[in-house]
Design a protein around this motif. Sequence first.
Motif, PDB file in Angstrom:
ATOM      1  N   UNK A   1     -24.855 -34.227  46.517  1.00  0.00           N
ATOM      2  CA  UNK A   1     -24.877 -32.774  46.644  1.00  0.00           C
ATOM      3  C   UNK A   1     -23.589 -32.166  47.161  1.00  0.00           C
ATOM      4  N   UNK A   2     -22.509 -32.918  47.161  1.00  0.00           N
ATOM      5  CA  UNK A   2     -21.261 -32.424  47.748  1.00  0.00           C
ATOM      6  C   UNK A   2     -20.503 -31.443  46.846  1.00  0.00           C
ATOM      7  N   UNK A   3     -20.872 -31.393  45.577  1.00  0.00           N
ATOM      8  CA  UNK A   3     -20.205 -30.443  44.673  1.00  0.00           C
ATOM      9  C   UNK A   3     -20.695 -29.027  44.958  1.00  0.00           C
ATOM     10  N   UNK A   4     -20.032 -28.049  44.375  1.00  0.00           N
ATOM     11  CA  UNK A   4     -20.353 -26.647  44.628  1.00  0.00           C
ATOM     12  C   UNK A   4     -21.694 -26.253  44.010  1.00  0.00           C
ATOM     13  N   UNK A   5     -22.206 -25.125  44.482  1.00  0.00           N
ATOM     14  CA  UNK A   5     -23.430 -24.571  43.911  1.00  0.00           C
ATOM     15  C   UNK A   5     -23.247 -24.308  42.422  1.00  0.00           C
ATOM     16  N   UNK A   6     -22.120 -23.741  42.027  1.00  0.00           N
ATOM     17  CA  UNK A   6     -21.871 -23.459  40.606  1.00  0.00           C
ATOM     18  C   UNK A   6     -21.874 -24.731  39.768  1.00  0.00           C
ATOM     19  N   UNK A   7     -21.315 -25.809  40.308  1.00  0.00           N
ATOM     20  CA  UNK A   7     -21.324 -27.088  39.592  1.00  0.00           C
ATOM     21  C   UNK A   7     -22.765 -27.539  39.359  1.00  0.00           C
ATOM     22  N   UNK A   8     -23.594 -27.474  40.404  1.00  0.00           N
ATOM     23  CA  UNK A   8     -24.983 -27.927  40.275  1.00  0.00           C
ATOM     24  C   UNK A   8     -25.789 -27.015  39.340  1.00  0.00           C
ATOM     25  N   UNK A   9     -25.502 -25.741  39.338  1.00  0.00           N
ATOM     26  CA  UNK A   9     -26.170 -24.840  38.388  1.00  0.00           C
ATOM     27  C   UNK A   9     -25.837 -25.244  36.955  1.00  0.00           C
ATOM     28  N   UNK A  10     -24.561 -25.523  36.705  1.00  0.00           N
ATOM     29  CA  UNK A  10     -24.184 -25.954  35.358  1.00  0.00           C
ATOM     30  C   UNK A  10     -24.837 -27.292  35.023  1.00  0.00           C
ATOM     31  N   UNK A  11     -24.872 -28.189  35.984  1.00  0.00           N
ATOM     32  CA  UNK A  11     -25.514 -29.487  35.767  1.00  0.00           C
ATOM     33  C   UNK A  11     -26.970 -29.300  35.351  1.00  0.00           C
TER      34      UNK A  11
ATOM     35  N   UNK B   1     -30.502 -21.631  47.232  1.00  0.00           N
ATOM     36  CA  UNK B   1     -30.022 -20.894  46.051  1.00  0.00           C
ATOM     37  C   UNK B   1     -30.242 -21.699  44.774  1.00  0.00           C
ATOM     38  N   UNK B   2     -29.999 -22.999  44.835  1.00  0.00           N
ATOM     39  CA  UNK B   2     -30.197 -23.835  43.651  1.00  0.00           C
ATOM     40  C   UNK B   2     -31.667 -23.894  43.270  1.00  0.00           C
ATOM     41  N   UNK B   3     -32.556 -23.980  44.262  1.00  0.00           N
ATOM     42  CA  UNK B   3     -33.978 -24.022  43.956  1.00  0.00           C
ATOM     43  C   UNK B   3     -34.465 -22.682  43.413  1.00  0.00           C
ATOM     44  N   UNK B   4     -33.971 -21.578  43.964  1.00  0.00           N
ATOM     45  CA  UNK B   4     -34.316 -20.260  43.407  1.00  0.00           C
ATOM     46  C   UNK B   4     -33.889 -20.179  41.948  1.00  0.00           C
ATOM     47  N   UNK B   5     -32.698 -20.681  41.663  1.00  0.00           N
ATOM     48  CA  UNK B   5     -32.187 -20.648  40.286  1.00  0.00           C
ATOM     49  C   UNK B   5     -33.008 -21.573  39.380  1.00  0.00           C
ATOM     50  N   UNK B   6     -33.418 -22.735  39.926  1.00  0.00           N
ATOM     51  CA  UNK B   6     -34.264 -23.668  39.170  1.00  0.00           C
ATOM     52  C   UNK B   6     -35.583 -22.997  38.803  1.00  0.00           C
ATOM     53  N   UNK B   7     -36.191 -22.300  39.740  1.00  0.00           N
ATOM     54  CA  UNK B   7     -37.456 -21.607  39.490  1.00  0.00           C
ATOM     55  C   UNK B   7     -37.268 -20.552  38.401  1.00  0.00           C
ATOM     56  N   UNK B   8     -36.164 -19.829  38.478  1.00  0.00           N
ATOM     57  CA  UNK B   8     -35.870 -18.833  37.444  1.00  0.00           C
ATOM     58  C   UNK B   8     -35.690 -19.492  36.077  1.00  0.00           C
TER      59      UNK B   8
ATOM     60  N   UNK C   1     -27.983 -29.024  31.744  1.00  0.00           N
ATOM     61  CA  UNK C   1     -27.959 -30.223  30.897  1.00  0.00           C
ATOM     62  C   UNK C   1     -28.973 -31.281  31.273  1.00  0.00           C
ATOM     63  N   UNK C   2     -29.512 -31.220  32.490  1.00  0.00           N
ATOM     64  CA  UNK C   2     -30.442 -32.266  32.930  1.00  0.00           C
ATOM     65  C   UNK C   2     -31.772 -31.639  33.328  1.00  0.00           C
ATOM     66  N   UNK C   3     -32.794 -32.498  33.423  1.00  0.00           N
ATOM     67  CA  UNK C   3     -34.135 -32.040  33.788  1.00  0.00           C
ATOM     68  C   UNK C   3     -34.396 -32.117  35.281  1.00  0.00           C
ATOM     69  N   UNK C   4     -33.734 -33.041  35.950  1.00  0.00           N
ATOM     70  CA  UNK C   4     -33.993 -33.218  37.372  1.00  0.00           C
ATOM     71  C   UNK C   4     -32.744 -33.592  38.136  1.00  0.00           C
ATOM     72  N   UNK C   5     -32.652 -33.052  39.344  1.00  0.00           N
ATOM     73  CA  UNK C   5     -31.572 -33.416  40.259  1.00  0.00           C
ATOM     74  C   UNK C   5     -32.215 -33.889  41.557  1.00  0.00           C
ATOM     75  N   UNK C   6     -31.796 -35.063  42.009  1.00  0.00           N
ATOM     76  CA  UNK C   6     -32.184 -35.565  43.320  1.00  0.00           C
ATOM     77  C   UNK C   6     -30.938 -35.540  44.184  1.00  0.00           C
ATOM     78  N   UNK C   7     -30.996 -34.777  45.274  1.00  0.00           N
ATOM     79  CA  UNK C   7     -29.882 -34.737  46.218  1.00  0.00           C
ATOM     80  C   UNK C   7     -30.225 -35.612  47.401  1.00  0.00           C
TER      81      UNK C   7
END
Length: 175
Positions: free
Chosen positions: A98-108, A137-144, A111-117
């Motif tokens: 999870x060390x990358x930026x929020x924007x990186x994880x949003x883009x990720x 923020x990432x979880x809010x975006x995931x829900x959206x 392309x993927x179905x699941x992220x485990x941090x």
Amino acid sequence: VASYFRFNSTGAFSVDWYIGKRCNFDCSYCVEYLHDYTSPHVPYENMIKLVDLLHQKHKDNILWSLTGGEPTIHPKFLDLCKYIKDKGSRYTSVTTNGSRTLDYHRELFEYVDGITMSFHFEFMSHRINEYIDKCIKLDDWRIELNSKLAPSTPKKTLILRFMVETGQLENVQKM
């Protein structure tokens, strides 16, 4: 590591792919054969060849689990995830620190179905508020994102895993 699992009701081919040994952390409990700072990145062309080979045999009936080291430090990791998505897969997940930026994880998540941090307090305890904010923020975006998916499409998942060492329980509770 790739295999069929006896209890896999989908019959999908399961791939646990250690993208490389490179990691930007050096956790005291992680074994040396899983991480270092110096191993060269696997050439992108080689990764594409493997995806093509497996896709040729199993089509989109593959469960991809991408990990490392820290897979997101590979300079072509997002490209790889996009390539796998474009080829088709039953499910693709990534395990990251999870060390990358929020924007990186949003883009990720595009392309993927699941992220485990996996949170490693040895390297993030001084940045807990940053990680908390990023996860919310990432979880809010995931829900959206999930609200826009077709009913038959697998929902995006976010799993938070805490690597707890002595004296860190308060930080876990805070998170």
